[in-house]
Design an enzyme around this catalytic site. Structure first.
Site, PDB file in Angstrom:
ATOM      1  CG  ASN A   9      -1.688   1.259   1.411  1.00 14.35           C
ATOM      2  OD1 ASN A   9      -1.798   2.059   0.467  1.00 14.35           O
ATOM      3  ND2 ASN A   9      -2.237   1.472   2.595  1.00 14.35           N
ATOM      4  CE  LYS A  11       0.338   3.466   4.893  1.00 12.44           C
ATOM      5  NZ  LYS A  11       0.149   3.600   6.297  1.00 12.44           N
ATOM      6  CG  HIS A  95      -5.780   1.520   5.154  1.00 15.14           C
ATOM      7  ND1 HIS A  95      -5.370   2.515   6.013  1.00 15.14           N
ATOM      8  CD2 HIS A  95      -4.710   0.715   4.954  1.00 15.14           C
ATOM      9  CE1 HIS A  95      -4.096   2.314   6.320  1.00 15.14           C
ATOM     10  NE2 HIS A  95      -3.668   1.230   5.685  1.00 15.14           N
ATOM     11  CD  GLU A  97      -3.040   5.354   6.731  1.00 14.44           C
ATOM     12  OE1 GLU A  97      -3.082   5.511   5.495  1.00 14.44           O
ATOM     13  OE2 GLU A  97      -2.049   4.891   7.321  1.00 14.44           O
ATOM     14  CD  GLU A 167      -3.399  -2.967   7.210  1.00  8.85           C
ATOM     15  OE1 GLU A 167      -2.318  -3.206   6.693  1.00  8.85           O
ATOM     16  OE2 GLU A 167      -4.004  -1.900   7.061  1.00  8.85           O
ATOM     17  N   GLY A 173       2.239   2.078  10.637  1.00 16.09           N
ATOM     18  CA  GLY A 173       3.118   3.231  10.483  1.00 16.09           C
ATOM     19  C   GLY A 173       3.775   3.663  11.788  1.00 16.09           C
ATOM     20  CB  SER A 212       5.269  -1.853  11.928  1.00 14.93           C
ATOM     21  OG  SER A 212       4.739  -0.541  12.131  1.00 14.93           O
TER      22      SER A 212
END
Ligand code: PEP
Length: 252
Positions: A9, A11, A95, A97, A167, A173, A212
């Site tokens: 991904n 991003k 996701h 985010e 996730e 991140g 991560s």
């Protein structure tokens, strides 16, 4: 035997020049017929160019999001038929985010999953708990709720052609990954939620871990029995890291 799956991904990173360099290095470094299925998910504007660069290669293309509507007056949005039209095979939905920053709730994520799949895209459904939810021991309930919202709308058969990505939000991140045992526990739980509806689909569905993942920890995480690969953020932007992660998935 489930085929390992690794998706990058990207991003909101990249440029035409960076992307060309990254893809060239990946294509040079990957075997012609990798054991693992490998996908890259760049920002929308680069999809078309990358679909040409990746044509007839062993890397497939995915999008990072989609509009939940099929066409029309939705300024700034991109619909599933357009993604298909420019050569996408996969689609990330849910996701963290998107859930946290853009307030996408379970029902919107389910609609995105459904519309993407109806247009021939293979959804990569992200589920995962926040740190607060983990500390309150709500992890299993949260991932089950997120998953069931999709299954209630799309039906259990939809998982015959989809990927689930666990996730944990606290690991994305942040440089903090779930331990292999923590990942395995949640993956096994997710598989049991699917099995409650259909045991055969549960045994076959690929559940990948994201949060991560790096070359240094991939092998250990991927060695868990219910972990079928990874969804990789930061490390997917570095060719040598991503290649090592792909290699770790292949030897699983
Ligand atoms: C992600 O964005 O899905 C992700 C897992 O990011 P990172 O690998 O950087 O934690």
């Amino acid at each position: 035997m489930r085929r390992p799956f690794v998706a990058g991904n990207w991003k909101m990173h990249g440029s035409r020049a960076d992307n060309a360099q990254l893809i060239e290095a990946l294509l040079l470094g990957l075997p012609n017929q990798p054991v693992a299925e490998i996908v890259v998910c760049p920002p929308f504007v680069y999809l078309w160019e990358l679909s040409r660069l990746l044509k007839s290669s062993s890397i497939a293309l995915g999008a990072q999001s989609v509009c939940a509507e099929s066409l029309g007056a939705f300024t700034g949005e991109v619909c599933a038929s357009m993604l298909k039209d420019v050569g996408c095979h996969y689609l990330i939905v849910g996701h963290s985010e998107r859930r946290a920053i853009y307030k996408e709730d379970d029902s919107l994520v389910a609609r995105k999953f459904f519309i993407g799949q109806s247009h021939g895209l293979i959804p990569i459904l992200c589920v995962g708990e926040t740190l607060d939810e983990r500390e309150k021991d709500q992890t299993n309930a949260v991932v089950a709720r997120q998953l069931n919202a999709v299954l209630d709308l799309a039906g259990i058969a939809a998982l015959s052609n989809a990927i689930i990505a666990y996730e944990p939000v606290w690991a994305i991140g942040t440089g903090k990954n779930a331990s292999p045992a923590q990942a395995q526990d949640v993956h096994a739980h997710i598989r049991s939620v699917v099995a409650a509806r259909d045991a055969k689909i549960a045994a076959a569905v690929r559940i990948v871990y994201g949060g991560s993942v790096k070359a240094a920890n991939a092998r250990e995480i991927f060695s868990m029995p219910d972990v079928d690969g990874g969804l990789i953020g930061g490390a997917s932007l570095k060719a040598d890291e991503f290649l090592k992660i792909c290699a770790a998935a292949q030897s699983h």
